[in-house]
Design an enzyme around this catalytic site. Structure first.
Site: not given
Ligand SMILES: O=P(O)(O)O[C@@H]1C[C@H](O)[C@@H](CO)O1
Ligand SMILES: Nc1nc2[nH]cnc2c(=O)[nH]1
Length: 274
Positions: A38, A195, A214
Site C-alpha cells: 500500500s 489496532e 502483510s
C-alpha cells in the site's frame, strides 16, 4: 487431472504460474521479485525511468492461481523490468490474509517469482509507526518480524530456519545507498481492522516498532524457497492512539503517493546495486 491451485498444491501452482510468466513476458527467468504494498505502487515508475526498461506488463489474473485486486491502491498487475543485467518481477499490489483466500494465496506471488528464478525478494508495505520520531512518508528497513497472524505458509514438518530472515547483507547495502535509513521490528496483525491503542501498547512491550497486515508470511515463503529477503516499510501513519487521530486507508495511500518519487529512487538504486 485435478486443477492445480495454491490451495490444492501450492508448489505445483507456483511452477505452473512461473511457466506462464516466462511465456507471456518472453523471458527465460527473473532474478528479483519486488512486492509493492500500500502506497508503494506509484514508485514503480521511478524504477524504470531511472534504471531500466519495461519488458512486460500483465494483469495478475493472466497467471494461474492469482486473485484480482481487492484493496484500494493495489493494482493487481505484474511488471517485468530489465534493470542492468537483471529481470525484476514487480507485483503492483498483493493479496492479504484478511481477504480470506487462505495463506497459500497470500504467498503465491512470492512462490511464483522464486519458481521463475528470483533469488532476491524485496517486500515493501505501508505500516503504522510506533516510534514518536517516525514521520509519515519515512521508509524503515525491517530488521526482524513478529508474526501475530497465528499461521504459516508452511504445512507439515518444514522446520525452516528464520535467523537473519531479513538479510543483514541487503540491509547494509540499502544503508550504504541511503545512510538515513533506520531499522525496526515489523509486527503483522491479521487485520483488516487497525489496532486498538491497547494493542499498540502490547506491541511496544514486545519490542515492535512497525505494525502492518502483510509481509511476514511472504518472507517465510521466500526463505523456504532459498531467496535472500529485504523488507522495507513505509511509515504512512503513527500507530493507533499516538496522535489521537483516527486511522484511514486513504491516508495510507496519500502518504505513499507523496513519497513515491523518493521510494522509486531508493528501489531503483537498490535493484541496480543487487
Ligand atoms: O499491503 P500493505 O501491508 O502495504 O497494506 C497495508 C496494510 C493493509 O493492507 C492496509 C491498511 O491501510 O495497508
Ligand atoms: N496493521 C496496520 N497496518 C497499517 N498499514 C498502514 N498503517 C497501518 C497501521 O497503523 N496498522
Amino acid at each position: 487431472m485435478r486443477d492445480v491451485t495454491p490451495d490444492t498444491d501450492p508448489y505445483a501452482a507456483a511452477l505452473t504460474a512461473a511457466d506462464r510468466l516466462r511465456e507471456l513476458a518472453g523471458v527465460g527467468s527473473v532474478d528479483v521479485a519486488l512486492v509493492l504494498g500500500s502506497g508503494w505502487v506509484p514508485a514503480v515508475d521511478g524504477i524504470a525511468e531511472r534504471h531500466g526498461e519495461q519488458v512486460a506488463d500483465l494483469a495478475v489474473t493472466d497467471l494461474p492461481g492469482f486473485a484480482p485486486p481487492a484493496v484500494a491502491g493495489h493494482a493487481g498487475r505484474i511488471r517485468v523490468l530489465r534493470v542492468g543485467d537483471k529481470h525484476v518481477m514487480a507485483f503492483l499490489g498483493r493479496t492479504h490474509l484478511y481477504e480470506g483466500r487462505g495463506v497459500e494465496a497470500v504467498v503465491h506471488g512470492v512462490r511464483t517469482a522464486t519458481a521463475a528464478g528470483a533469488r532476491t525478494v524485496v517486500l515493501t508495505n505501508g505500516c503504522g509507526g510506533l516510534r514518536p520520531t517516525y514521520r509519515p512518508g519515512q521508509p524503515v528497513l525491517i530488521r526482524d518480524h513478529i508474526n501475530l497472524t497465528a499461521t504459516s505458509p508452511l504445512r507439515g514438518a518444514r522446520f525452516v530456519d528464520l535467523t537473519d530472515l531479513y538479510s543483514s547483507r541487503l540491509r547494509r547495502l540499502a544503508q550504504e545507498l541511503d545512510p538515513s535509513l533506520e531499522e525496526g521490528v515489523y509486527v503483522q496483525f491479521p487485520g483488516p481492522h487497525y489496532e486498538t491503542p491497547a494493542e499498540i501498547g502490547m506491541v511496544r512491550a514486545i519490542g515492535g516498532d512497525l505494525v502492518g497486515m502483510s509481509t511476514t508470511l511472504e518472507a517465510i515463503a521466500a526463505r523456504e524457497a532459498g531467496a535472500e529477503v529485504l523488507g522495507i516499510s513505509l511509515v504512512t501513519n503513527l500507530a493507533a492512539g499516538m496522535t489521537g487521530e483516527p486511522l484511514d486507508h486513504q491516508e495510507v495511500l496519500a502518504a505513499g503517493n507523496a513519497a513515491a518519487g523518493r521510494m522509486g529512487g531508493l528501489l531503483g538504486d537498490l535493484v541496480a546495486a543487487l
